[in-house]
Design an enzyme around this catalytic site. Sequence first.
Site, short mmCIF file in Angstrom:
data_model
loop_
_atom_site.label_atom_id
_atom_site.label_comp_id
_atom_site.label_asym_id
_atom_site.label_seq_id
_atom_site.Cartn_x
_atom_site.Cartn_y
_atom_site.Cartn_z
N LYS A 46 0.85 -1.21 0.00
CA LYS A 46 0.00 0.00 0.00
C LYS A 46 0.88 1.25 0.00
O LYS A 46 2.09 1.17 0.29
CB LYS A 46 -0.90 -0.01 1.23
CG LYS A 46 -0.15 -0.01 2.57
CD LYS A 46 -1.07 -0.33 3.74
CE LYS A 46 -0.30 -0.37 5.05
NZ LYS A 46 -1.14 -0.81 6.18
N ARG A 145 -10.87 -0.94 14.40
CA ARG A 145 -10.59 -0.11 13.23
C ARG A 145 -11.42 -0.60 12.04
O ARG A 145 -12.24 0.13 11.51
CB ARG A 145 -9.10 -0.12 12.91
CG ARG A 145 -8.71 0.85 11.81
CD ARG A 145 -7.22 0.90 11.55
NE ARG A 145 -6.72 -0.27 10.86
CZ ARG A 145 -5.50 -0.35 10.33
NH1 ARG A 145 -4.66 0.67 10.43
NH2 ARG A 145 -5.09 -1.44 9.71
N TYR A 267 14.22 30.67 8.39
CA TYR A 267 12.94 31.33 8.72
C TYR A 267 12.83 31.56 10.23
O TYR A 267 13.12 30.67 11.03
CB TYR A 267 11.77 30.45 8.29
CG TYR A 267 11.43 30.54 6.82
CD1 TYR A 267 11.06 31.74 6.23
CD2 TYR A 267 11.47 29.40 6.02
CE1 TYR A 267 10.74 31.81 4.88
CE2 TYR A 267 11.14 29.45 4.67
CZ TYR A 267 10.78 30.68 4.11
OH TYR A 267 10.46 30.73 2.77
N MET A 315 10.73 24.55 2.85
CA MET A 315 10.03 23.63 1.94
C MET A 315 10.99 22.87 1.03
O MET A 315 10.85 21.67 0.83
CB MET A 315 9.03 24.42 1.08
CG MET A 315 8.18 23.52 0.19
SD MET A 315 7.20 24.43 -1.01
CE MET A 315 6.04 25.29 0.04
C1 LIG Z 1 -0.37 -1.77 6.89
C2 LIG Z 1 -0.92 -3.09 7.25
C3 LIG Z 1 -0.09 -4.23 7.36
C4 LIG Z 1 1.41 -4.13 7.32
O1 LIG Z 1 1.85 -3.63 8.57
P1 LIG Z 1 3.39 -3.48 8.95
O2 LIG Z 1 3.36 -3.05 10.36
O3 LIG Z 1 3.95 -2.46 8.04
O4 LIG Z 1 4.02 -4.80 8.76
C5 LIG Z 1 -0.67 -5.46 7.54
N1 LIG Z 1 -2.02 -5.59 7.65
C6 LIG Z 1 -2.85 -4.52 7.59
C7 LIG Z 1 -4.31 -4.74 7.74
C8 LIG Z 1 -2.33 -3.24 7.41
O5 LIG Z 1 -3.16 -2.19 7.39
#
Ligand SMILES: *Cc1c(COP(=O)(O)O)cnc(C)c1O
Length: 372
Positions: A46, A145, A267, A315
Amino acid sequence: MNDYRAKTMLADGGCGVLTIDLGALARNYRKLKETAAPASVAAVVKADAYGLGAGLVSERLYAEGCRHFFVAHFVEAVRLRPTLPVEATLLVLNGLMPGEEEHAADLGVTPVINCLEQAAAWATEAKVRGTRLKAAIQIDTGMSRLGLSEADVASLRADSLFAEAVEPILLMSHLACADTPAAPASAGQLAVMQRVAAHFPGLPVSLANSGGVFLGGDFHFALARPGIAVYGGAPVSDLANPMEPVVRIDIPVIQARTVPAGTAVGYGGTFVTTGETRLATLSGGYADGIPRHLSSRGALYYQGVRLPIAGRVSMDSLTVDASALPEGVLRLGTMVEFVGPSQSLEQVAADAGTISYEILTRLGRRYRRVYI
Ligand SMILES: *Cc1c(COP(=O)(O)O)cnc(C)c1O
């Protein structure tokens, strides 16, 4: 190497270089496979494989035998599907939004079903097509979640339309505290997972993310789903990181100067020199994912020498105190290390008050990427 990088840099217009070691990535994947054996190991790709390039990362991991790839959003699956062999299963962790089902089924993308509404919509799509469609089913085992409650599981099991139309290929859940082995929450989530899995005999189960792989065999089930550990991040906090670094980030110097005591830098003039100071301004800033929280806190390195960040990160640039180096070492085009052998991703994250995941996924699009 530094000179070579400096030359190619200037030719490429003066932004930082993000070096991604696909060999190290493959070795990390193999290590996770050994640790999780006999379970299979999926890859979580992802957010563009945590910023490192989902296409090339997935291709390398497929060559290592990986056959399950997880993205978060359907749009990520749309981009990745054409580059993955048809043998690869591509799963969408957040599931589908209403209206995406037909496109997902056309593409051969497997949704993770997180609620009864998504279950019904996927079953309807299967009915319309007159085929059975595959899906993963996520259970909420305690993170609150995503995923079905145990009551939802009971209604799903009673739903004959779903049973006819959908072929579950995976039962999964996610651990809230996998990076903290001492946390009691993981054992509680494991117990819920085992209880729910007993209703689905023979269905492969997946619970472990990176941290979960290191929680022991009870957590491995059929399929582990690491993300950060594949990319070299520490799977377990407060322990030596067993993974190999995958990422190196170098930023070029764009100006060097020596200033007298009492000179304000950057800045807001928040950093004022206390003596004669050699400064170097580097061509990378918060738009390149160098957190503004590192202002006057973090550092970059040149051949192992620490160069503290002086004043606020801008930036597109930041300034370091290079007084620890002899005059003339840092010049236009010299590459300075942000992440690499002198400074780990975890160190940068700790200095910025965040986690390696956030550093990686916010690197921005201006780096020249070098895959080795
Ligand atoms: C992001 C995610 C993972 C991977 O998690 P890591 O801690 O990066 O290994 C696995 N399962 C779900 C559902 C996730 O959202």
